[in-house]
Enzyme design. Structure first.
Site, short mmCIF file in Angstrom:
data_model
loop_
_atom_site.label_atom_id
_atom_site.label_comp_id
_atom_site.label_asym_id
_atom_site.label_seq_id
_atom_site.Cartn_x
_atom_site.Cartn_y
_atom_site.Cartn_z
N TRP A 172 -16.33 -1.70 -22.49
CA TRP A 172 -16.22 -0.80 -23.66
C TRP A 172 -14.78 -0.32 -23.81
O TRP A 172 -14.31 -0.15 -24.94
CB TRP A 172 -17.18 0.38 -23.53
CG TRP A 172 -18.60 -0.01 -23.27
CD1 TRP A 172 -19.43 0.53 -22.32
CD2 TRP A 172 -19.39 -1.00 -23.95
NE1 TRP A 172 -20.66 -0.07 -22.36
CE2 TRP A 172 -20.66 -1.01 -23.36
CE3 TRP A 172 -19.13 -1.88 -25.00
CZ2 TRP A 172 -21.68 -1.87 -23.78
CZ3 TRP A 172 -20.14 -2.75 -25.42
CH2 TRP A 172 -21.39 -2.73 -24.83
N ASP A 173 -14.09 -0.07 -22.71
CA ASP A 173 -12.67 0.30 -22.80
C ASP A 173 -11.87 -0.79 -23.51
O ASP A 173 -11.06 -0.51 -24.40
CB ASP A 173 -12.09 0.52 -21.40
CG ASP A 173 -12.40 1.89 -20.84
OD1 ASP A 173 -12.33 2.87 -21.60
OD2 ASP A 173 -12.71 1.99 -19.64
N LEU A 174 -12.08 -2.03 -23.07
CA LEU A 174 -11.31 -3.14 -23.64
C LEU A 174 -11.66 -3.35 -25.11
O LEU A 174 -10.78 -3.58 -25.94
CB LEU A 174 -11.57 -4.41 -22.83
CG LEU A 174 -11.09 -4.35 -21.37
CD1 LEU A 174 -11.60 -5.55 -20.59
CD2 LEU A 174 -9.57 -4.28 -21.31
#
Length: 403
Positions: free
Chosen positions: A165-167
């Site tokens: 999700w960060d990426l």
């Protein structure tokens, strides 16, 4: 810089960890000038693992390569005022700000917009209501660890190391910032964009049908271990290791059967069950426990070297299980891949650094760039963005407001 498609844009970034710095990295690799506002001595992720032997964060320098760095004392009002002025600095190419600082802090949109009304600020958040979150806590809250791992684990959660999700949020943030900049060119209006990590995860689950599945069935999807949900795919043992093999399309399925010499055996199973595996990947998934015993012995007696050329010739989708070091020894992945270029970084280490993943026809990739040292561009940025004289910059150094 790698490509020059965004060379007319200047982005100021005040951010740490993965999502927001990844946004700046994507923009830089498309040609934008990206200027980091760093705390003197480094922010909360400046020393994050993995580290070089001398203690320099390989994580930080990999996320921030190609950017410029100005170091300020953000603990003092004067340093915070400088940060505000930099974020709102004049110029048709500027007024683009990326951050994950709190909504209501000194870098709040309304404070910056008071200095530059057409400012576009993009703020990566945890949850929409302002609560903090990381990829791992969002995963836990949305049930992802309960879908991961073998069924034998029962209610024991399984986390994974990839901060997906960060990426994805970093890439989505770059897209959103450019969309807002396009709107500003047409209307002259600025924009505050708030992008919660949790919302990106919820959106993604919705796009893939996971939310619809849970609501319409009233049940959570069971754990499947290494099986691919709704299709034929799993890890298989071969004579000298393991392969991941997936057959989504009819061509991939037919190629796999031909490669292993089991076309007739699978046809006999189809006749017995009254189904066609060729036309429906879901049927292959449903009857996978009957298909596996047909394929497993044929795979177990062959090596990767024997299987690879046949699989590739017949269009089979497969991949070997490797460590990262083993993967980097593959010329297709590392040495022969223009995506990676070996560069000496400020840590003193020399290693392959990644540029943008896309290949634009007719354009050559430049160098992925070195990461900055903290404050490497302080004087340059103050002179260019804030039109400060060398004397004024010297006073800031004497006051230890900049470094």
């Amino acid at each position: 810089m790698t490509y020059d498609l965004l060379s007319d844009l200047r982005v100021v970034e005040a951010a740490s960890f993965i999502a927001a710095p990844t946004c700046g990295l994507h923009l830089m690799q498309m040609g934008a000038e990206v200027i980091r506002i760093d705390q003197i001595g480094g922010g909360p992720d400046f020393g994050r693992w993995p580290k070089a032997d001398n203690g320099v964060s390989l994580y930080w320098e990999s996320l921030n390569k190609g950017k410029k760095s100005i170091a300020l004392d953000l603990g003092r009002p004067e340093g915070r005022e400088l940060a505000q002025r930099l974020a709102a600095a004049p110029g048709d190419n500027g007024g683009l700000f990326v951050t994950n600082y709190p909504v209501g802090g000194f870098l709040a949109h309304d404070k910056l917009a008071a200095l530059r009304p057409d400012l576009i600020s993009l703020r990566v958040m945890g949850w929409e209501d302002g609560r903090p979150a990381l990829d791992y806590t969002v995963n836990a809250a949305l049930g992802i660890p309960m879908l991961t791992g073998p069924a034998s684990l029962g209610d024991q959660p399984v986390n994974h190391m990839l901060p997906a999700w960060d990426l994805l949020t970093g890439a989505y943030a770059a897209f959103a910032l450019l969309a807002a900049e396009r709107r500003r060119r047409a209307t002259g209006k600025g924009q505050e964009i708030r992008l919660p990590l949790a919302d990106v995860a919820i959106m993604s689950l919705g796009h893939m049908g996971n939310i619809a599945e849970a609501v319409t069935t009233g049940a959570s999807r069971p754990r499947l271990g290494n099986d691919v949900f709704g299709a034929f795919g799993r890890d298989f043992r071969i004579k000298d290791g393991r392969l991941m093999i997936v057959a989504i399309s009819g061509r991939q399925w037919a190629g796999l059967l031909e490669a292993l010499g089991v076309t007739a055996a699978v046809a006999a199973l189809e006749a017995e069950l009254g189904v066609s595996f060729a036309r429906d990947e879901g049927i292959r998934f449903t009857w996978r426990d009957k298909l596996y015993p047909i394929l497993e012995p044929m795979l177990a007696q062959r090596t990767e070297a024997e299987l690879a050329p046949v699989f590739d010739r017949l269009g089979v989708c497969w991949g070997p299980y490797r460590s990262l070091n083993e993967a980097l020894a593959d010329e297709q992945i590392a040495a022969g891949n223009p995506l990676l270029q070996t560069i000496a970084q400020p840590s003193g280490e020399v290693y392959p650094s990644a540029g943008p993943a896309l290949n634009l026809a007719g354009l050559e990739r430049g160098s992925p760039g070195q990461a900055p040292t903290l404050g490497q561009h302080t004087d340059e940025v103050l002179a260019e963005l804030l039109d400060m004289s060398s004397g004024e910059i010297g006073q800031l150094h004497d006051q230890k407001l900049v470094a």
